[in-house]
Design a protein around this motif. Structure first.
Motif, PDB file in Angstrom:
ATOM      1  N   VAL A   1      90.093  34.481-128.783  1.00  0.00           N
ATOM      2  CA  VAL A   1      89.513  35.794-129.115  1.00  0.00           C
ATOM      3  C   VAL A   1      90.492  36.906-128.769  1.00  0.00           C
ATOM      4  O   VAL A   1      90.699  37.840-129.557  1.00  0.00           O
ATOM      5  CB  VAL A   1      88.169  36.004-128.384  1.00  0.00           C
ATOM      6  N   VAL A   2      91.110  36.812-127.584  1.00  0.00           N
ATOM      7  CA  VAL A   2      91.999  37.897-127.154  1.00  0.00           C
ATOM      8  C   VAL A   2      93.290  37.922-127.969  1.00  0.00           C
ATOM      9  O   VAL A   2      93.896  38.992-128.132  1.00  0.00           O
ATOM     10  CB  VAL A   2      92.335  37.802-125.647  1.00  0.00           C
ATOM     11  N   LEU A   3      93.719  36.770-128.486  1.00  0.00           N
ATOM     12  CA  LEU A   3      94.971  36.738-129.252  1.00  0.00           C
ATOM     13  C   LEU A   3      94.921  37.644-130.479  1.00  0.00           C
ATOM     14  O   LEU A   3      95.779  38.537-130.619  1.00  0.00           O
ATOM     15  CB  LEU A   3      95.322  35.306-129.648  1.00  0.00           C
ATOM     16  N   PRO A   4      93.957  37.486-131.397  1.00  0.00           N
ATOM     17  CA  PRO A   4      93.937  38.390-132.562  1.00  0.00           C
ATOM     18  C   PRO A   4      93.659  39.841-132.193  1.00  0.00           C
ATOM     19  O   PRO A   4      94.206  40.751-132.831  1.00  0.00           O
ATOM     20  CB  PRO A   4      92.817  37.815-133.432  1.00  0.00           C
ATOM     21  N   ILE A   5      92.839  40.066-131.163  1.00  0.00           N
ATOM     22  CA  ILE A   5      92.557  41.450-130.759  1.00  0.00           C
ATOM     23  C   ILE A   5      93.822  42.108-130.215  1.00  0.00           C
ATOM     24  O   ILE A   5      94.137  43.263-130.545  1.00  0.00           O
ATOM     25  CB  ILE A   5      91.431  41.497-129.704  1.00  0.00           C
ATOM     26  N   SER A   6      94.572  41.385-129.388  1.00  0.00           N
ATOM     27  CA  SER A   6      95.809  41.930-128.820  1.00  0.00           C
ATOM     28  C   SER A   6      96.832  42.221-129.912  1.00  0.00           C
ATOM     29  O   SER A   6      97.531  43.247-129.867  1.00  0.00           O
ATOM     30  CB  SER A   6      96.398  40.943-127.803  1.00  0.00           C
TER      31      SER A   6
ATOM     32  N   ALA B   1     100.273  42.167-123.509  1.00  0.00           N
ATOM     33  CA  ALA B   1      99.965  41.497-122.248  1.00  0.00           C
ATOM     34  C   ALA B   1      98.788  42.160-121.542  1.00  0.00           C
ATOM     35  O   ALA B   1      97.878  41.479-121.044  1.00  0.00           O
ATOM     36  CB  ALA B   1     101.199  41.509-121.343  1.00  0.00           C
ATOM     37  N   TYR B   2      98.782  43.491-121.484  1.00  0.00           N
ATOM     38  CA  TYR B   2      97.700  44.197-120.789  1.00  0.00           C
ATOM     39  C   TYR B   2      96.380  44.108-121.548  1.00  0.00           C
ATOM     40  O   TYR B   2      95.313  44.014-120.937  1.00  0.00           O
ATOM     41  CB  TYR B   2      98.087  45.661-120.560  1.00  0.00           C
ATOM     42  N   THR B   3      96.432  44.140-122.873  1.00  0.00           N
ATOM     43  CA  THR B   3      95.199  43.965-123.644  1.00  0.00           C
ATOM     44  C   THR B   3      94.576  42.612-123.343  1.00  0.00           C
ATOM     45  O   THR B   3      93.364  42.496-123.135  1.00  0.00           O
ATOM     46  CB  THR B   3      95.484  44.082-125.153  1.00  0.00           C
ATOM     47  N   THR B   4      95.419  41.591-123.298  1.00  0.00           N
ATOM     48  CA  THR B   4      94.960  40.249-122.946  1.00  0.00           C
ATOM     49  C   THR B   4      94.379  40.207-121.540  1.00  0.00           C
ATOM     50  O   THR B   4      93.288  39.662-121.314  1.00  0.00           O
ATOM     51  CB  THR B   4      96.139  39.256-123.038  1.00  0.00           C
ATOM     52  N   ALA B   5      95.117  40.791-120.588  1.00  0.00           N
ATOM     53  CA  ALA B   5      94.687  40.764-119.193  1.00  0.00           C
ATOM     54  C   ALA B   5      93.327  41.446-119.009  1.00  0.00           C
ATOM     55  O   ALA B   5      92.438  40.916-118.331  1.00  0.00           O
ATOM     56  CB  ALA B   5      95.737  41.440-118.317  1.00  0.00           C
ATOM     57  N   LEU B   6      93.156  42.601-119.628  1.00  0.00           N
ATOM     58  CA  LEU B   6      91.910  43.354-119.456  1.00  0.00           C
ATOM     59  C   LEU B   6      90.737  42.684-120.158  1.00  0.00           C
ATOM     60  O   LEU B   6      89.630  42.599-119.606  1.00  0.00           O
ATOM     61  CB  LEU B   6      92.102  44.784-119.973  1.00  0.00           C
ATOM     62  N   LEU B   7      90.960  42.188-121.361  1.00  0.00           N
ATOM     63  CA  LEU B   7      89.878  41.522-122.087  1.00  0.00           C
ATOM     64  C   LEU B   7      89.449  40.236-121.386  1.00  0.00           C
ATOM     65  O   LEU B   7      88.265  39.886-121.372  1.00  0.00           O
ATOM     66  CB  LEU B   7      90.323  41.215-123.519  1.00  0.00           C
TER      67      LEU B   7
ATOM     68  N   GLY C   1      97.058  50.334-111.945  1.00  0.00           N
ATOM     69  CA  GLY C   1      98.311  50.957-111.553  1.00  0.00           C
ATOM     70  C   GLY C   1      99.419  49.977-111.223  1.00  0.00           C
ATOM     71  O   GLY C   1      99.524  48.912-111.837  1.00  0.00           O
ATOM     72  N   PRO C   2     100.264  50.333-110.249  1.00  0.00           N
ATOM     73  CA  PRO C   2     101.396  49.466-109.901  1.00  0.00           C
ATOM     74  C   PRO C   2     100.978  48.076-109.411  1.00  0.00           C
ATOM     75  O   PRO C   2     101.778  47.142-109.453  1.00  0.00           O
ATOM     76  CB  PRO C   2     102.096  50.240-108.775  1.00  0.00           C
ATOM     77  N   ALA C   3      99.766  47.937-108.912  1.00  0.00           N
ATOM     78  CA  ALA C   3      99.295  46.643-108.404  1.00  0.00           C
ATOM     79  C   ALA C   3      99.094  45.625-109.516  1.00  0.00           C
ATOM     80  O   ALA C   3      99.119  44.411-109.279  1.00  0.00           O
ATOM     81  CB  ALA C   3      97.996  46.822-107.626  1.00  0.00           C
ATOM     82  N   GLY C   4      98.891  46.111-110.742  1.00  0.00           N
ATOM     83  CA  GLY C   4      98.741  45.211-111.876  1.00  0.00           C
ATOM     84  C   GLY C   4      97.377  44.554-111.952  1.00  0.00           C
ATOM     85  O   GLY C   4      96.451  44.893-111.208  1.00  0.00           O
ATOM     86  N   VAL C   5      97.274  43.595-112.841  1.00  0.00           N
ATOM     87  CA  VAL C   5      96.019  42.869-113.081  1.00  0.00           C
ATOM     88  C   VAL C   5      96.235  41.404-112.723  1.00  0.00           C
ATOM     89  O   VAL C   5      97.170  40.768-113.213  1.00  0.00           O
ATOM     90  CB  VAL C   5      95.580  42.984-114.562  1.00  0.00           C
ATOM     91  N   VAL C   6      95.369  40.882-111.878  1.00  0.00           N
ATOM     92  CA  VAL C   6      95.490  39.492-111.438  1.00  0.00           C
ATOM     93  C   VAL C   6      94.298  38.678-111.935  1.00  0.00           C
ATOM     94  O   VAL C   6      93.307  39.227-112.405  1.00  0.00           O
ATOM     95  CB  VAL C   6      95.574  39.402-109.896  1.00  0.00           C
ATOM     96  N   GLY C   7      94.409  37.364-111.807  1.00  0.00           N
ATOM     97  CA  GLY C   7      93.291  36.492-112.134  1.00  0.00           C
ATOM     98  C   GLY C   7      93.111  36.199-113.604  1.00  0.00           C
ATOM     99  O   GLY C   7      92.005  35.859-114.043  1.00  0.00           O
ATOM    100  N   ILE C   8      94.181  36.308-114.396  1.00  0.00           N
ATOM    101  CA  ILE C   8      94.091  36.004-115.826  1.00  0.00           C
ATOM    102  C   ILE C   8      93.948  34.495-115.995  1.00  0.00           C
ATOM    103  O   ILE C   8      94.700  33.716-115.406  1.00  0.00           O
ATOM    104  CB  ILE C   8      95.342  36.513-116.572  1.00  0.00           C
TER     105      ILE C   8
ATOM    106  N   THR D   1      90.003  39.370-117.987  1.00  0.00           N
ATOM    107  CA  THR D   1      89.491  39.524-116.616  1.00  0.00           C
ATOM    108  C   THR D   1      88.222  40.364-116.548  1.00  0.00           C
ATOM    109  O   THR D   1      87.347  40.102-115.723  1.00  0.00           O
ATOM    110  CB  THR D   1      90.559  40.168-115.712  1.00  0.00           C
ATOM    111  N   LYS D   2      88.102  41.365-117.409  1.00  0.00           N
ATOM    112  CA  LYS D   2      86.937  42.258-117.352  1.00  0.00           C
ATOM    113  C   LYS D   2      85.782  41.784-118.235  1.00  0.00           C
ATOM    114  O   LYS D   2      84.611  41.975-117.910  1.00  0.00           O
ATOM    115  CB  LYS D   2      87.341  43.684-117.733  1.00  0.00           C
ATOM    116  N   LEU D   3      86.105  41.185-119.383  1.00  0.00           N
ATOM    117  CA  LEU D   3      85.059  40.757-120.314  1.00  0.00           C
ATOM    118  C   LEU D   3      84.930  39.243-120.412  1.00  0.00           C
ATOM    119  O   LEU D   3      83.991  38.737-121.039  1.00  0.00           O
ATOM    120  CB  LEU D   3      85.336  41.337-121.717  1.00  0.00           C
ATOM    121  N   GLY D   4      85.881  38.519-119.836  1.00  0.00           N
ATOM    122  CA  GLY D   4      85.822  37.066-119.853  1.00  0.00           C
ATOM    123  C   GLY D   4      86.083  36.438-121.208  1.00  0.00           C
ATOM    124  O   GLY D   4      85.667  35.301-121.468  1.00  0.00           O
TER     125      GLY D   4
END
Length: 321
Positions: A84-89, A68-74, A136-143, A76-79
């Protein structure tokens, strides 16, 4: 006639699955059904690792969270988009599966359970404290919602069909795997790894395979979860979640193909059905789970199959009269 009955039953179940979201009254119920599918995917991974290979894992939420976090970061940060994010995650989570599998080869039983619990806590603490990366605890938003060849799964109604697709693929792959040489090796290791090794099975290789496959299933579920709710935080990937995933496989029936799906239905619908009990809800929930396990120690699916076989036998007997 028996084959025709199976085909007919499969057609009815398939049709029911396709029309189900049209019958659901609101998005809240659709999201519960979607979570059943996500739990079924993780539960299938647990089933491969624990039910078929005999490697007890209480840290499955860690793999779920990594996916989940790999998906979220890829995203939100890289667009990067869904395809693409599925096989990478999956790849990143599978690598962590290898990392856990290597020390797991040296322990068994309760020590293996403690090892996986420790792994889960390490991952959770990293998610909480590596603020510069995970927020941190705030998490990642905007996926962003997933898009496949221009079609956006931007509603829970549409998302239902995406989850159903992955549940179907996951179940069919598990069925094929268990009928293959790898599946037979998994079962031999589960029954007695010493005897399996004496027969020429490379138990090190197959145990690592089981951990990697289990991690990959959890990664897929993590990707689907992150892109469905558009938000991830460490609170969603705790030890309690690992327990729920293990219970999903146990309730449905360890070592059965369809067991994780049955378990996912029970684990998601039962708490909602008991919501009217207020503060007593989780107490009654726990009691019901214990009663089911005591009454059906092999899970629901094996006993349901025996009941179905008994009914069919009775019908054939009446038809013969």
């Amino acid at each position: 006639m028996k084959k025709a009955n199976k085909i007919g039953l499969s057609a009815i179940i398939g049709a029911a699955i396709l029309i189900l979201p049209f019958l659901l009254p609101n998005n809240y119920i659709i999201q519960i059904v979607n979570m059943i599918g996500i739990f079924a995917i993780v539960g299938t991974g647990v089933n491969i690792l624990t039910g078929y290979t005999g490697q007890l894992s209480l840290g499955q939420a860690a793999f779920y969270g990594i996916g989940a976090y790999t998906t979220a970061l890829l995203n939100t940060k890289l667009g990067l988009p869904f395809l693409v994010v599925l096989p990478i995650s999956i790849l990143v989570t599978a690598l962590f599966g290898v990392v856990l599998a290597i020390p797991a080869l040296k322990v068994r039983g309760s020590y293996l359970a403690l090892l996986t619990i420790g792994f889960g806590e390490i991952v959770r603490m990293v998610l909480v404290n590596w603020i510069s990366l995970t927020n941190g605890p705030a998490g990642v938003v905007g996926i962003d919602a997933p898009s496949v060849f221009g079609f956006r799964f931007d509603t829970l109604f549409k998302y239902y069909y995406l989850i159903v697709f992955f549940v179907f693929i996951g179940i069919m792959y598990q069925k094929w795997l268990m009928d293959s040489r790898t599946g037979r090796a998994f079962k031999a290791i589960r029954d007695d790894d010493k005897v399996a090794e004496l027969t020429g099975i490379n138990i090190t290789e197959y145990k690592i395979r089981a951990f990697v496959l289990s991690a990959a299933y959890s990664a897929v579920a993590g990707v689907l979860y992150a892109m469905m709710v558009h938000y991830v935080s460490p609170d969603s990937f705790t030890g309690n979640d690992s327990n729920l995933f293990l219970w999903t496989a146990i309730m449905g029936g360890m070592g059965t193909v369809i067991g994780p799906v049955i378990g996912a239905v029970i684990m998601n619908i039962l708490p909602e059905a008991l919501r009217f009990l207020g503060d007593w809800r989780m107490v009654v929930y726990g009691v019901i789970l214990l009663m089911v396990i005591i009454r059906y120690p092999g899970g629901i699916t094996p006993y349901a199959a025996k009941l179905l076989h008994y009914v069919q036998k009775k019908r054939r007997g009446k038809a013969g009269e």
